[in-house]
Scaffold this motif. Sequence first.
Motif, mmCIF file in Angstrom:
data_model
loop_
_atom_site.group_PDB
_atom_site.id
_atom_site.type_symbol
_atom_site.label_atom_id
_atom_site.label_comp_id
_atom_site.label_asym_id
_atom_site.label_seq_id
_atom_site.Cartn_x
_atom_site.Cartn_y
_atom_site.Cartn_z
ATOM 1 N N GLU A 199 0.845 -1.283 0.059
ATOM 2 C CA GLU A 199 0.039 -0.084 -0.001
ATOM 3 C C GLU A 199 0.917 1.307 0.097
ATOM 4 O O GLU A 199 0.518 2.331 -0.552
ATOM 5 N N LEU A 200 1.678 1.282 0.723
ATOM 6 C CA LEU A 200 2.787 2.279 0.688
ATOM 7 C C LEU A 200 3.518 2.543 -0.592
ATOM 8 O O LEU A 200 4.217 3.663 -0.927
ATOM 9 N N ALA A 201 3.488 1.537 -1.471
ATOM 10 C CA ALA A 201 4.123 1.652 -2.791
ATOM 11 C C ALA A 201 3.318 1.915 -3.947
ATOM 12 O O ALA A 201 3.665 2.340 -5.035
ATOM 13 N N GLN A 202 1.879 1.698 -3.582
ATOM 14 C CA GLN A 202 1.071 1.881 -4.800
ATOM 15 C C GLN A 202 0.025 2.832 -4.505
ATOM 16 O O GLN A 202 -0.903 2.869 -5.375
ATOM 17 N N CYS A 203 0.084 3.618 -3.545
ATOM 18 C CA CYS A 203 -0.883 4.644 -3.151
ATOM 19 C C CYS A 203 -0.836 5.888 -4.151
ATOM 20 O O CYS A 203 0.246 5.883 -4.741
ATOM 21 N N GLY A 210 10.138 1.173 -6.791
ATOM 22 C CA GLY A 210 10.985 -0.063 -7.071
ATOM 23 C C GLY A 210 10.246 -1.443 -7.093
ATOM 24 O O GLY A 210 10.664 -2.322 -7.684
ATOM 25 N N LEU A 211 8.837 -1.251 -6.685
ATOM 26 C CA LEU A 211 8.048 -2.342 -6.779
ATOM 27 C C LEU A 211 7.007 -2.590 -8.000
ATOM 28 O O LEU A 211 6.575 -3.608 -8.381
ATOM 29 N N GLY A 212 7.481 -1.510 -8.819
ATOM 30 C CA GLY A 212 6.737 -1.533 -10.300
ATOM 31 C C GLY A 212 5.254 -0.849 -10.231
ATOM 32 O O GLY A 212 4.950 -0.330 -8.980
ATOM 33 N N GLU A 213 4.436 -1.278 -11.271
ATOM 34 C CA GLU A 213 3.209 -0.439 -11.149
ATOM 35 C C GLU A 213 2.111 -1.252 -10.539
ATOM 36 O O GLU A 213 2.127 -2.629 -10.690
ATOM 37 N N HIS A 221 2.732 -16.203 -3.465
ATOM 38 C CA HIS A 221 3.563 -16.838 -4.559
ATOM 39 C C HIS A 221 3.734 -15.569 -5.233
ATOM 40 O O HIS A 221 5.093 -15.108 -5.658
ATOM 41 N N THR A 222 2.882 -14.720 -5.858
ATOM 42 C CA THR A 222 3.261 -13.658 -6.553
ATOM 43 C C THR A 222 4.181 -12.421 -6.025
ATOM 44 O O THR A 222 4.744 -12.109 -6.570
ATOM 45 N N ARG A 223 3.681 -12.304 -4.675
ATOM 46 C CA ARG A 223 4.509 -11.281 -4.025
ATOM 47 C C ARG A 223 5.834 -11.748 -3.686
ATOM 48 O O ARG A 223 6.656 -11.021 -3.833
ATOM 49 N N ARG A 229 12.628 -9.909 -7.183
ATOM 50 C CA ARG A 229 13.045 -9.119 -8.162
ATOM 51 C C ARG A 229 13.327 -7.977 -7.889
ATOM 52 O O ARG A 229 14.122 -7.087 -8.713
ATOM 53 N N ALA A 230 12.641 -7.345 -7.028
ATOM 54 C CA ALA A 230 12.751 -5.727 -6.730
ATOM 55 C C ALA A 230 14.022 -5.256 -5.890
ATOM 56 O O ALA A 230 14.496 -6.012 -4.972
ATOM 57 N N LYS A 231 14.415 -4.050 -6.208
ATOM 58 C CA LYS A 231 15.222 -3.204 -5.332
ATOM 59 C C LYS A 231 14.346 -1.885 -5.007
ATOM 60 O O LYS A 231 14.196 -1.278 -5.964
ATOM 61 N N VAL A 232 14.183 -1.776 -3.776
ATOM 62 C CA VAL A 232 13.258 -0.471 -3.394
ATOM 63 C C VAL A 232 14.188 0.602 -2.706
ATOM 64 O O VAL A 232 15.315 0.180 -2.178
#
Length: 282
Positions: A199-203, A210-213, A221-223, A229-232
């Motif tokens: 939520e802090l990344a997609q608000c 760094g987490l993408g769109e 699993h998806t998370r 893969r992410a660097k935030v």
Amino acid sequence: MEPRSSKHDREGKHWLDHFRRMGIGRTTDRTRGLLEFCDTFDSIELWADPNANAQLILIWLLDFLRPYKEVSSKLSLVQADDEIANYLPESLKEWKLPVFKVTDRHLALASRAWQAWRAPTPEGCFELLMQDTTILPRLRPAIIALLEELPDSLNGIGASEQLMLEALSYGCTDPGQALYAARDRRVINEGEAGDLFDELAQCPEPLIFGLGEGPFDPSEHTRYQRYRRAKVGLTKLGQAVVEAEDDFSRHNPIKRWWGGTELTNERLWRWDREIRSLVAPA
């Protein structure tokens, strides 16, 4: 907690599905409700972890059993100093923790605390801090830990969110490691920490990049794949919020639940960490 019926049509829907057969005591009847199950025992010891979620479960259970004197009269309480699941049964046998008979005072306090948690404002929980709760010795620290999850009076984020953002401000770029900072509080689990982090990344005005769109798939699993893969890092706003120089709620909508309290920007109960005090909506 009721007896098994047609609505318990899949494994995991009935409360006894979560017990191993070897761990359900003298009965192999897995259709019973909780009260029927308790009837089969002469005495019942409740072992409770010290963390906030375990204490919530404890007060809920005591409140649930309170009207049933034939069951509540059998109860004793063991308050652990560490998480019981971290130890093998053989180790637990060596613990010499005191066992307290559950009395009407325990039950009354548990009911009061449970009703406070379910109330539409946090005021009842805060008022419990002014009362004598020593008969349930882990309850007061648990309530404080839960109140700390309310939006802070200065920057609008809770304690677990603050710890994750602080980890990033110290140079952490691994989302999984940032989540561990929140888990160390033993208030929320990894899935809940991930929900907050996402939520802090997609608000609308993100604190984390760094987490993408978004919107993000919340499945475990998806998370995991996304985090692997992410660097935030922190956005400019994220850095300002973590340093309490800006307020998350000024830039982003808030709509979530704290117990029975719905938190929104218009009805935002806050917690003052400096003086440990509840702040009512302005």
